[in-house]
Design an enzyme around this catalytic site. Structure first.
Site, PDB file in Angstrom:
ATOM      1  N   ASN A  43      -7.440   5.209  -3.415  1.00 42.95           N
ATOM      2  CA  ASN A  43      -8.010   4.340  -2.366  1.00 42.95           C
ATOM      3  C   ASN A  43      -7.113   4.146  -1.160  1.00 42.95           C
ATOM      4  O   ASN A  43      -7.545   3.757  -0.102  1.00 42.95           O
ATOM      5  CB  ASN A  43      -8.409   2.991  -2.970  1.00 42.95           C
TER       6      ASN A  43
ATOM      7  N   GLU B   3       1.554  -1.291  -9.951  1.00 39.66           N
ATOM      8  CA  GLU B   3       0.516  -2.145  -9.382  1.00 39.66           C
ATOM      9  C   GLU B   3      -0.802  -1.669  -9.961  1.00 39.66           C
ATOM     10  O   GLU B   3      -1.152  -0.501  -9.818  1.00 39.66           O
ATOM     11  CB  GLU B   3       0.483  -2.022  -7.868  1.00 39.66           C
TER      12      GLU B   3
ATOM     13  N   CYS C 121      -7.486  -2.944  -5.165  1.00 35.96           N
ATOM     14  CA  CYS C 121      -6.958  -3.707  -6.313  1.00 35.96           C
ATOM     15  C   CYS C 121      -7.055  -5.194  -6.034  1.00 35.96           C
ATOM     16  O   CYS C 121      -7.162  -6.003  -6.934  1.00 35.96           O
ATOM     17  CB  CYS C 121      -5.494  -3.354  -6.555  1.00 35.96           C
TER      18      CYS C 121
HETATM   19  O1  G3P Z   1      -5.798  -1.273  -3.959  1.00 39.16           O
HETATM   20  C1  G3P Z   1      -4.527  -1.264  -3.524  1.00 39.16           C
HETATM   21  C2  G3P Z   1      -3.995  -2.605  -3.161  1.00 39.16           C
HETATM   22  O2  G3P Z   1      -2.659  -2.414  -2.841  1.00 39.16           O
HETATM   23  C3  G3P Z   1      -4.796  -3.286  -2.060  1.00 39.16           C
HETATM   24  O3  G3P Z   1      -4.098  -3.316  -0.876  1.00 39.16           O
HETATM   25  O4  G3P Z   1      -3.816  -4.001   1.476  1.00 39.16           O
HETATM   26  O5  G3P Z   1      -6.138  -3.633   0.584  1.00 39.16           O
HETATM   27  O6  G3P Z   1      -4.811  -5.620  -0.161  1.00 39.16           O
HETATM   28  P1  G3P Z   1      -4.757  -4.195   0.320  1.00 39.16           P
END
Ligand code: G3P
Length: 494
Positions: A169, A265, A299
């Site tokens: 992603n 993560e 995530c």
């Molecule tokens: O899905 C990966 C996670 O690191 C989300 O990142 O920047 O969309 O909150 P962000």
């Protein structure tokens, strides 16, 4: 620019078969096995990645381990310069990288553009921050029973070879967020890009190579997790594994990585807790952004909302109106598309559809969306959801937001803490004090108050507990996580 810059990384066929990088050359694997990358936008073949052999992994690992010694000895300011060059090359190749990401993972042009810009800024920020990482000295007589005479000189040292595994992603940003800090702290890196998104990841490796990362210090092996993942994460040359991906995969890797240092993560299935005094307009726009950005494939996406029945009845119409203006499903190449395009594959969309149907069979109601067309699944809102339904208990990487009604804040906290996930949570209330009190009850990595969950700004600490992660990321935290303390104690008899 692209041909001369990226020429060697594929065989120039149409569609191209991409090579792997052994740290010096871009090579064709002897395995003869490839995986086609099918665009979720239109079903076209973007290219193919090879599945490398174990022998080829061994050779890349050996090269990385050998090169790491000299790399760590290189003055930090030289490593910093290379990273700044890489950041500039990322900016210069923005349009080409965007075109790849839109096709490969169906990310909108706008979201791809912000990912590339964010990545270049992140690499620059890592490079600057690395120059301010300091060691410390300690004296023996601070501790009871010890006289003067022993001084600890405490520096930070590299782990050695870091295996970096990135998700689909954020195929550029979450690759650089592992590669850059590991290299800056003197490690060498063997990188496995995601399958879908792997073509973008390979182009990032080429950029680091062109920026001057020396031979052997950065290798890149391709293949699915099933094909090469286990071998890679349990490899004797690997000192550390840095991984972003699903909780189930993270759990499996942790079981195989034995004594290696882990920095993970994983999935979040993040909750939004709405208190009666919340600003409903603010809350609704944060719910929409949090649940449906990049089609919910983050995530940190919001997956379920906890409210009393009265608050749900009040916020729902505001949410649906907000969706009318902020969400428009469509082709990610079109400027008219807002937040929701295809999910990463038709198979992924079918799974999300099945879990929605399972929730409806269990009594949940669809108040918006729910329909699928190939890899496109509508932004979906469900009510009357129960915490034990898969739509909440499993990691659903898609544009679905579920409402669960509760009777009290304590019940909210019990549901959140009963989840196997613990990345982030968000609380909406006009009284920040009561938000902080409720936040203290939640066993998650980070609690956002009056904002949707997110990793940025990227120098903030970012962590998950339970099945959502191991260790802490975020610029300084990542630099420290990919390095270890190395004390030298001077014993000076008095
Ligand atoms: O899905 C990966 C996670 O690191 C989300 O990142 O920047 O969309 O909150 P962000």
């Amino acid at each position: 620019m692209n041909e001369e810059m990226f020429g060697p990384i594929s065989d120039q066929a149409t569609p191209p078969v991409y090579r792997y990088f052994n740290g010096k050359d871009w090579l064709t694997s002897s395995s003869g096995k490839t995986s086609e990358i099918i665009s979720p936008v239109d079903g076209s073949v973007v290219g193919s990645l090879q599945a490398v052999t174990r022998e080829e992994i061994d050779a890349v690992m050996d090269k990385a381990a050998h090169a790491q010694v000299a790399w760590e000895k290189m003055p930090l300011n030289h490593r910093v310069k290379i990273m700044h060059l890489a950041a500039d090359w990322i900016r210069q190749n923005q349009d080409y990288l965007i075109s790849l990401m839109v096709r490969e993972i169906g990310k909108s042009h706008g979201e791809s553009k912000s990912e590339i810009a964010r990545t270049a800024d992140l690499v620059d920020y890592y490079a600057n921050e690395a120059q301010s990482i300091k060691g410390e000295t300690l004296d023996s007589d601070n501790f009871p029973g010890f006289d003067k005479g022993r001084i600890a000189l405490i520096e930070r040292a590299a782990y050695g070879v870091v295996v970096a595994i990135a998700p689909f992603n954020y195929p550029v940003n979450l690759s650089a967020s592992k590669i850059a800090p590991a290299l800056l702290m003197g490690n060498s890196v063997v990188f496995k890009p995601p399958t879908q998104g792997g073509i973008s990841g390979l182009h990032l490796v080429r950029i680091f190579e062109k920026a001057g990362v020396p031979e052997g210090v950065l290798g890149c092996v391709t293949g699915t997790g099933e094909e090469i993942g286990d071998y890679l994460v349990s490899h004797p040359r690997a000192a550390m594994v840095a991984f972003t991906g699903s909780s189930d995969t993270g759990y499996a890797i942790a079981g195989k990585a034995s004594m290696k240092t882990l920095l993970f993560e994983c999935g979040g299935n993040n909750p939004a807790l709405i208190l009666p005094d919340a600003d409903y307009n603010l809350t609704a726009s944060e719910l929409v952004k949090g649940a449906f950005s990049y089609s919910g494939q983050r995530c940190t996406a919001i997956k379920y909302v906890l409210t009393t029945p009265a608050v749900r009845d009040e916020i729902l119409p505001v949410l649906l109106r907000t969706m009318d203006s902020l969400v428009k499903m469509g082709d990610p190449r079109s400027p008219d598309t807002k937040l929701v395009g295809p999910v990463v594959s038709e198979k992924a969309a079918e799974y999300i559809e099945s879990v929605i149907n399972e929730a409806v069979a269990g009594g949940a109601k669809i108040v918006r969306g729910g329909k699928r067309d190939k890899a496109f699944i509508e932004a979906t809102v469900l009510t009357d959801v129960k915490p034990d339904m898969k739509i909440v208990s499993e990691e659903i990487f898609g544009p679905v937001l579920s409402f669960i009604t509760v009777a009290s804040n304590e019940e909210m906290a019990n549901i959140v803490n009963g989840s196997r996930f613990g990345l982030q949570a968000c609380i909406f209330t006009r009284d920040e004090g009561s938000g902080i009190i409720l936040a203290a009850l939640l066993n998650v990595g980070t609690v956002q108050i009056n904002g949707s969950p997110q990793r940025g700004p990227d120098h903030f600490p970012f962590l998950g507990v339970k099945r959502s992660g191991i260790g802490v990321q975020g610029v300084r935290y990542s630099l420290e996580a990919v390095s270890r303390l190395k004390p030298v104690v001077l014993n000076k008899p008095q």
